[in-house]
Design a protein around this motif. Sequence first.
Motif, PDB file in Angstrom:
ATOM      1  N   VAL A 160      -2.310  -1.921   6.587  1.00 30.73           N
ATOM      2  CA  VAL A 160      -1.453  -0.889   6.010  1.00 30.73           C
ATOM      3  C   VAL A 160      -2.204  -0.036   4.991  1.00 30.73           C
ATOM      4  O   VAL A 160      -2.104   1.193   5.008  1.00 30.73           O
ATOM      5  CB  VAL A 160      -0.212  -1.533   5.359  1.00 30.73           C
ATOM      6  CG1 VAL A 160       0.631  -0.480   4.646  1.00 30.73           C
ATOM      7  CG2 VAL A 160       0.619  -2.245   6.412  1.00 30.73           C
ATOM      8  N   ARG A 161      -2.956  -0.672   4.102  1.00 32.64           N
ATOM      9  CA  ARG A 161      -3.676   0.077   3.074  1.00 32.64           C
ATOM     10  C   ARG A 161      -4.637   1.102   3.674  1.00 32.64           C
ATOM     11  O   ARG A 161      -4.605   2.284   3.296  1.00 32.64           O
ATOM     12  CB  ARG A 161      -4.412  -0.903   2.148  1.00 32.64           C
ATOM     13  CG  ARG A 161      -5.231  -0.230   1.054  1.00 32.64           C
ATOM     14  CD  ARG A 161      -6.022  -1.292   0.294  1.00 32.64           C
ATOM     15  NE  ARG A 161      -6.968  -0.685  -0.625  1.00 32.64           N
ATOM     16  CZ  ARG A 161      -6.739  -0.485  -1.908  1.00 32.64           C
ATOM     17  NH1 ARG A 161      -5.583  -0.845  -2.432  1.00 32.64           N
ATOM     18  NH2 ARG A 161      -7.653   0.056  -2.687  1.00 32.64           N
ATOM     19  N   VAL A 214       7.050  11.396   2.174  1.00 32.69           N
ATOM     20  CA  VAL A 214       7.628  10.875   3.417  1.00 32.69           C
ATOM     21  C   VAL A 214       6.843   9.656   3.896  1.00 32.69           C
ATOM     22  O   VAL A 214       7.428   8.626   4.266  1.00 32.69           O
ATOM     23  CB  VAL A 214       7.648  11.961   4.504  1.00 32.69           C
ATOM     24  CG1 VAL A 214       8.167  11.398   5.818  1.00 32.69           C
ATOM     25  CG2 VAL A 214       8.502  13.147   4.060  1.00 32.69           C
ATOM     26  N   VAL A 215       5.511   9.748   3.868  1.00 30.65           N
ATOM     27  CA  VAL A 215       4.668   8.636   4.294  1.00 30.65           C
ATOM     28  C   VAL A 215       4.891   7.413   3.405  1.00 30.65           C
ATOM     29  O   VAL A 215       5.096   6.295   3.888  1.00 30.65           O
ATOM     30  CB  VAL A 215       3.178   9.046   4.263  1.00 30.65           C
ATOM     31  CG1 VAL A 215       2.277   7.829   4.526  1.00 30.65           C
ATOM     32  CG2 VAL A 215       2.909  10.137   5.290  1.00 30.65           C
ATOM     33  N   VAL A 216       4.885   7.647   2.094  1.00 34.55           N
ATOM     34  CA  VAL A 216       5.024   6.543   1.145  1.00 34.55           C
ATOM     35  C   VAL A 216       6.403   5.895   1.252  1.00 34.55           C
ATOM     36  O   VAL A 216       6.529   4.659   1.261  1.00 34.55           O
ATOM     37  CB  VAL A 216       4.769   7.048  -0.289  1.00 34.55           C
ATOM     38  CG1 VAL A 216       5.170   5.983  -1.311  1.00 34.55           C
ATOM     39  CG2 VAL A 216       3.307   7.421  -0.467  1.00 34.55           C
ATOM     40  N   ALA A 235       9.709  -0.044   4.955  1.00 38.86           N
ATOM     41  CA  ALA A 235       9.273  -1.026   5.948  1.00 38.86           C
ATOM     42  C   ALA A 235       8.798  -2.313   5.270  1.00 38.86           C
ATOM     43  O   ALA A 235       9.083  -3.422   5.739  1.00 38.86           O
ATOM     44  CB  ALA A 235       8.159  -0.435   6.809  1.00 38.86           C
ATOM     45  N   SER A 236       8.081  -2.165   4.152  1.00 40.84           N
ATOM     46  CA  SER A 236       7.612  -3.341   3.422  1.00 40.84           C
ATOM     47  C   SER A 236       8.784  -4.126   2.836  1.00 40.84           C
ATOM     48  O   SER A 236       8.791  -5.362   2.868  1.00 40.84           O
ATOM     49  CB  SER A 236       6.654  -2.913   2.301  1.00 40.84           C
ATOM     50  OG  SER A 236       6.116  -4.026   1.633  1.00 40.84           O
ATOM     51  N   GLY A 266       8.386  -6.876  -1.622  1.00 42.47           N
ATOM     52  CA  GLY A 266       7.788  -5.927  -0.694  1.00 42.47           C
ATOM     53  C   GLY A 266       7.520  -4.590  -1.352  1.00 42.47           C
ATOM     54  O   GLY A 266       6.477  -3.960  -1.119  1.00 42.47           O
ATOM     55  N   ALA A 267       8.447  -4.142  -2.208  1.00 43.12           N
ATOM     56  CA  ALA A 267       8.269  -2.873  -2.914  1.00 43.12           C
ATOM     57  C   ALA A 267       7.097  -2.952  -3.882  1.00 43.12           C
ATOM     58  O   ALA A 267       6.242  -2.063  -3.937  1.00 43.12           O
ATOM     59  CB  ALA A 267       9.552  -2.506  -3.653  1.00 43.12           C
TER      60      ALA A 267
END
Length: 422
Positions: free
Chosen positions: A213-214, A236-238, A244-245, A259-260
């Motif tokens: 992911v990173r 939007v990407v972030v 999802a996380s 997750g956040a």
Amino acid sequence: MKGDEAAVFFLAFAVVLGLARLFAAAARRVGQPSVVGEIVAGILLGSTLLSDTWGPWGETVPLDGVRPLLGALADVGLAMFMFVIGYEMDHSAFRGSGRTTLSVAAGSTLVPLAGGCLVALPFAAEHGPSGSAGFVLFTGVALSVTAFPVLARILADRRLNRTAVGRFTMAAAAVNDLVAWVLLAGVAACFGTADQWRVTLIPLYLLVLVSVVRPLVARLLRPRETEEGGPTSAIVVVTTGLMASCAATEWLGVHFIFGAFAFGAVMPRAGLARLRVEVMERMEPAGTQVLLPVYFVVAGTGVNFAAFDGSSMGLLVAALVVAVSTKMSGAYLGARTSGLRRDDALTISILMNTRGLTEVVILTVGLQMGLVDEEFYSVLIVVAVLTTAMTGPLLRFVRREGGTATKHGPEAGAVLTPAPPV
């Protein structure tokens, strides 16, 4: 939603935001951080008062039907807030202060952790719905936390953020919070209600987050660093990755806040300085100023002062005494062991006692997971407010606004010049 239900929801949202801002302003007027007022507003708008606020609507639209909608908004705000905390973590803050940071962090974590577990033992049978072990460990974790974001605000307000005392305290608080989140994740994994086999996938989740992911997020964001509309598309990407996380960790059974936080912590930083600032400046107001106050209202629905009796007050006194004494003594001993002067160590111990909204978040997680009951939850919410509120007066009492830290030993070069008065 239809008709009256929609009207009650929007009215509730308006009242929540309005009163949260009003109480935050009132807190600042009396020398307290805004979060103290916001927490108090959340408690007052909780189960104690909220059910009496809506007049004739209460007969036709049960407030219980509106609370889940407010709760959903609160969860989004909390996820954004935890992401920003993880994203704001600056690894450079640990350079040149490693020994002091680790010493203060160890003392301010281990001593209250042990004290919290001990004070919880006599109350486990009565206030631990899911069993004594989970209750005791959770209480220890809850009392060991320091509110990193609230502490940052207090340091800035008192011009301590550019001093060595401020730097040592912030670095130690960051380590303290990181350890607390890891411990809470462990408690959630061991005593949560999710299928136990899912917990075994947590290392795989972390591996994917770091190794897949990173780099993917870095590849998506770097072209937008210099684009005209880069920050908008970056949001939007972030946000997509953040949600999802959160979904992944919630499915794993360790609560979406992990997750956040984890997604924010692993966010790429190299070559993305402009986007990092833009993303945090756009997400933080929406999360902390608009949606997070809703979280305090939802958290406040579990607080009921009307149910307090003599035993509750005894529990409150015991929890408060243990929380303050163990946190401050642990931080003080850690600071003195690393070579800080007595007055600087005292300042750090007072600052590390700040719990604020971080403990509120942890307590709400514990209540949702059934690790504590509503009475114990209410008691510890009061402890969180009181320990945060006492920070300012104690700092004024020891006359440490704007001082510097001095050391004897290998980190003596870490002494900084205090910020000039405004």
